[in-house]
Design a protein around this motif. Structure first.
Motif, PDB file in Angstrom:
ATOM      1  N   VAL A 186      21.334  15.837 -26.616  1.00  0.00           N
ATOM      2  CA  VAL A 186      20.908  14.516 -27.090  1.00  0.00           C
ATOM      3  C   VAL A 186      20.022  13.838 -26.047  1.00  0.00           C
ATOM      4  O   VAL A 186      18.993  13.244 -26.371  1.00  0.00           O
ATOM      5  CB  VAL A 186      22.123  13.629 -27.427  1.00  0.00           C
ATOM      6  N   LEU A 187      20.420  13.936 -24.793  1.00  0.00           N
ATOM      7  CA  LEU A 187      19.624  13.330 -23.722  1.00  0.00           C
ATOM      8  C   LEU A 187      18.243  13.981 -23.633  1.00  0.00           C
ATOM      9  O   LEU A 187      17.228  13.297 -23.480  1.00  0.00           O
ATOM     10  CB  LEU A 187      20.355  13.449 -22.387  1.00  0.00           C
ATOM     11  N   ASN A 188      18.219  15.304 -23.739  1.00  0.00           N
ATOM     12  CA  ASN A 188      16.951  16.034 -23.627  1.00  0.00           C
ATOM     13  C   ASN A 188      16.060  15.852 -24.848  1.00  0.00           C
ATOM     14  O   ASN A 188      14.860  15.575 -24.720  1.00  0.00           O
ATOM     15  CB  ASN A 188      17.219  17.528 -23.434  1.00  0.00           C
ATOM     16  N   ALA A 189      16.645  16.010 -26.026  1.00  0.00           N
ATOM     17  CA  ALA A 189      15.846  16.063 -27.254  1.00  0.00           C
ATOM     18  C   ALA A 189      15.594  14.693 -27.879  1.00  0.00           C
ATOM     19  O   ALA A 189      14.666  14.537 -28.663  1.00  0.00           O
ATOM     20  CB  ALA A 189      16.519  16.970 -28.281  1.00  0.00           C
ATOM     21  N   LYS A 190      16.416  13.696 -27.521  1.00  0.00           N
ATOM     22  CA  LYS A 190      16.254  12.387 -28.150  1.00  0.00           C
ATOM     23  C   LYS A 190      15.920  11.288 -27.147  1.00  0.00           C
ATOM     24  O   LYS A 190      14.855  10.667 -27.227  1.00  0.00           O
ATOM     25  CB  LYS A 190      17.521  12.032 -28.943  1.00  0.00           C
ATOM     26  N   LEU A 191      16.809  11.029 -26.212  1.00  0.00           N
ATOM     27  CA  LEU A 191      16.570   9.901 -25.304  1.00  0.00           C
ATOM     28  C   LEU A 191      15.329  10.118 -24.449  1.00  0.00           C
ATOM     29  O   LEU A 191      14.497   9.215 -24.315  1.00  0.00           O
ATOM     30  CB  LEU A 191      17.795   9.648 -24.419  1.00  0.00           C
ATOM     31  N   LYS A 192      15.188  11.288 -23.874  1.00  0.00           N
ATOM     32  CA  LYS A 192      14.013  11.542 -23.024  1.00  0.00           C
ATOM     33  C   LYS A 192      12.727  11.381 -23.828  1.00  0.00           C
ATOM     34  O   LYS A 192      11.777  10.736 -23.373  1.00  0.00           O
ATOM     35  CB  LYS A 192      14.091  12.944 -22.414  1.00  0.00           C
ATOM     36  N   ASP A 193      12.703  11.938 -25.030  1.00  0.00           N
ATOM     37  CA  ASP A 193      11.516  11.814 -25.879  1.00  0.00           C
ATOM     38  C   ASP A 193      11.237  10.360 -26.250  1.00  0.00           C
ATOM     39  O   ASP A 193      10.087   9.919 -26.263  1.00  0.00           O
ATOM     40  CB  ASP A 193      11.696  12.636 -27.162  1.00  0.00           C
ATOM     41  N   ASP A 194      12.302   9.610 -26.545  1.00  0.00           N
ATOM     42  CA  ASP A 194      12.117   8.220 -26.973  1.00  0.00           C
ATOM     43  C   ASP A 194      11.634   7.333 -25.832  1.00  0.00           C
ATOM     44  O   ASP A 194      10.836   6.417 -26.041  1.00  0.00           O
ATOM     45  CB  ASP A 194      13.420   7.677 -27.572  1.00  0.00           C
ATOM     46  N   VAL A 195      12.108   7.596 -24.626  1.00  0.00           N
ATOM     47  CA  VAL A 195      11.607   6.840 -23.473  1.00  0.00           C
ATOM     48  C   VAL A 195      10.119   7.138 -23.265  1.00  0.00           C
ATOM     49  O   VAL A 195       9.314   6.233 -23.006  1.00  0.00           O
ATOM     50  CB  VAL A 195      12.406   7.162 -22.191  1.00  0.00           C
ATOM     51  N   LEU A 196       9.732   8.395 -23.424  1.00  0.00           N
ATOM     52  CA  LEU A 196       8.323   8.763 -23.287  1.00  0.00           C
ATOM     53  C   LEU A 196       7.467   8.090 -24.357  1.00  0.00           C
ATOM     54  O   LEU A 196       6.365   7.613 -24.074  1.00  0.00           O
ATOM     55  CB  LEU A 196       8.172  10.294 -23.379  1.00  0.00           C
ATOM     56  N   VAL A 197       7.973   8.049 -25.589  1.00  0.00           N
ATOM     57  CA  VAL A 197       7.249   7.377 -26.673  1.00  0.00           C
ATOM     58  C   VAL A 197       7.061   5.905 -26.340  1.00  0.00           C
ATOM     59  O   VAL A 197       5.989   5.328 -26.549  1.00  0.00           O
ATOM     60  CB  VAL A 197       7.996   7.533 -28.018  1.00  0.00           C
ATOM     61  N   LEU A 198       8.105   5.282 -25.807  1.00  0.00           N
ATOM     62  CA  LEU A 198       8.030   3.863 -25.455  1.00  0.00           C
ATOM     63  C   LEU A 198       7.000   3.625 -24.364  1.00  0.00           C
ATOM     64  O   LEU A 198       6.203   2.675 -24.434  1.00  0.00           O
ATOM     65  CB  LEU A 198       9.412   3.375 -25.017  1.00  0.00           C
ATOM     66  N   TYR A 199       6.979   4.494 -23.359  1.00  0.00           N
ATOM     67  CA  TYR A 199       5.981   4.352 -22.297  1.00  0.00           C
ATOM     68  C   TYR A 199       4.567   4.550 -22.848  1.00  0.00           C
ATOM     69  O   TYR A 199       3.645   3.818 -22.471  1.00  0.00           O
ATOM     70  CB  TYR A 199       6.249   5.351 -21.160  1.00  0.00           C
ATOM     71  N   TYR A 200       4.402   5.535 -23.737  1.00  0.00           N
ATOM     72  CA  TYR A 200       3.068   5.742 -24.297  1.00  0.00           C
ATOM     73  C   TYR A 200       2.656   4.560 -25.165  1.00  0.00           C
ATOM     74  O   TYR A 200       1.476   4.191 -25.213  1.00  0.00           O
ATOM     75  CB  TYR A 200       2.995   7.041 -25.108  1.00  0.00           C
ATOM     76  N   GLU A 201       3.631   3.961 -25.829  1.00  0.00           N
ATOM     77  CA  GLU A 201       3.351   2.773 -26.643  1.00  0.00           C
ATOM     78  C   GLU A 201       2.775   1.653 -25.777  1.00  0.00           C
ATOM     79  O   GLU A 201       1.783   1.006 -26.147  1.00  0.00           O
ATOM     80  CB  GLU A 201       4.650   2.313 -27.306  1.00  0.00           C
ATOM     81  N   TYR A 202       3.375   1.441 -24.616  1.00  0.00           N
ATOM     82  CA  TYR A 202       2.861   0.406 -23.705  1.00  0.00           C
ATOM     83  C   TYR A 202       1.511   0.806 -23.125  1.00  0.00           C
ATOM     84  O   TYR A 202       0.629  -0.032 -22.943  1.00  0.00           O
ATOM     85  CB  TYR A 202       3.872   0.143 -22.584  1.00  0.00           C
ATOM     86  N   TYR A 203       1.353   2.094 -22.843  1.00  0.00           N
ATOM     87  CA  TYR A 203       0.064   2.576 -22.319  1.00  0.00           C
ATOM     88  C   TYR A 203      -1.047   2.366 -23.347  1.00  0.00           C
ATOM     89  O   TYR A 203      -2.144   1.913 -23.021  1.00  0.00           O
ATOM     90  CB  TYR A 203       0.184   4.060 -21.958  1.00  0.00           C
TER      91      TYR A 203
END
Length: 221
Positions: A186-203
């Protein structure tokens, strides 16, 4: 006709393919799915500690509970799979909420996790039972605290909104409010991906803002 040799395939995979991916991402500013807000304007962590806040930060929140020793496996997972991945990212923090009176257990946990980790972005915050319960209740999730602990961790954006998923295949109604830190997958496939999506959203938002400024300057606005 140029032969597709093994050497050329390797060169393509190592250099050309990553470049193509980067160009697609850098030009398709708005062609990605933003991470859904599942609860707006959650109670800020400053209600527990006035020197800490969700605002302006990307925060992963965990609740340590009254028996940290029994549950520490999840905290180690969170440190290894998420914290170490994002420690170099701007405005990233892990908020670890624990009950007042458990300072000695917290110090032991800090020492164990910090043996091979720079703990600078781990923020440990004490609160009363009422404060901790209120903070967690503000997420409006279907998760419940047990002895002020939950295996779920929560992702809060810079505006103090809880982010998650609204079409998660593993959730009963599709809504994912928290991520199970006891599950490495879950941490690898969901949380890590979602944090990356959030950072890209701000970028992407930052890039759009700068582009708009440049466009206005060109037309003399």
């Amino acid at each position: 006709m140029m032969k597709l040799t093994k050497k050329r395939v390797v060169l393509f995979l190592l250099f050309i393919f990553p470049l193509i991916c980067f160009l697609i991402l850098s030009t398709g500013t708005n062609n990605f799915t933003k991470l859904p807000v599942v609860t707006s304007n959650v109670l800020d962590v400053s209600t527990l500690d006035s020197s800490k806040t969700f605002n302006g930060n990307i925060s992963v929140v965990c609740f340590l509970g009254n028996d940290m020793n029994s549950n520490k496996g999840g905290f180690f997972n969170l440190n290894e799979k998420i914290y170490k991945k994002f420690i170099e990212y701007n405005q990233f923090q892990i908020i670890a909420v624990y009950p007042k009176g458990k300072e000695s257990e917290v110090e032991i946990l800090k020492k164990e996790i910090g043996a091979f980790t720079d703990m600078v972005k781990w923020k440990f915050i004490a609160g009363s039972e009422e404060q901790i319960t209120a903070l967690h209740a503000g997420f409006n999730s279907d998760d419940a605290l047990s002895s002020l602990y939950t295996s779920n961790v929560f992702l809060i954006d810079k505006n103090g909104d809880l982010r998650g998923r609204v079409s998660d295949q593993d959730s009963v109604d599709g809504k994912l409010f928290g991520y199970n830190m006891n599950s490495v997958s879950v941490l690898n496939a969901k949380l890590k991906d979602d944090v990356l999506v959030l950072y890209y959203e701000y970028y992407a938002a930052f890039k759009d803002k700068n582009k708009n400024k440049a466009d206005r300057k060109e037309v003399g606005l």
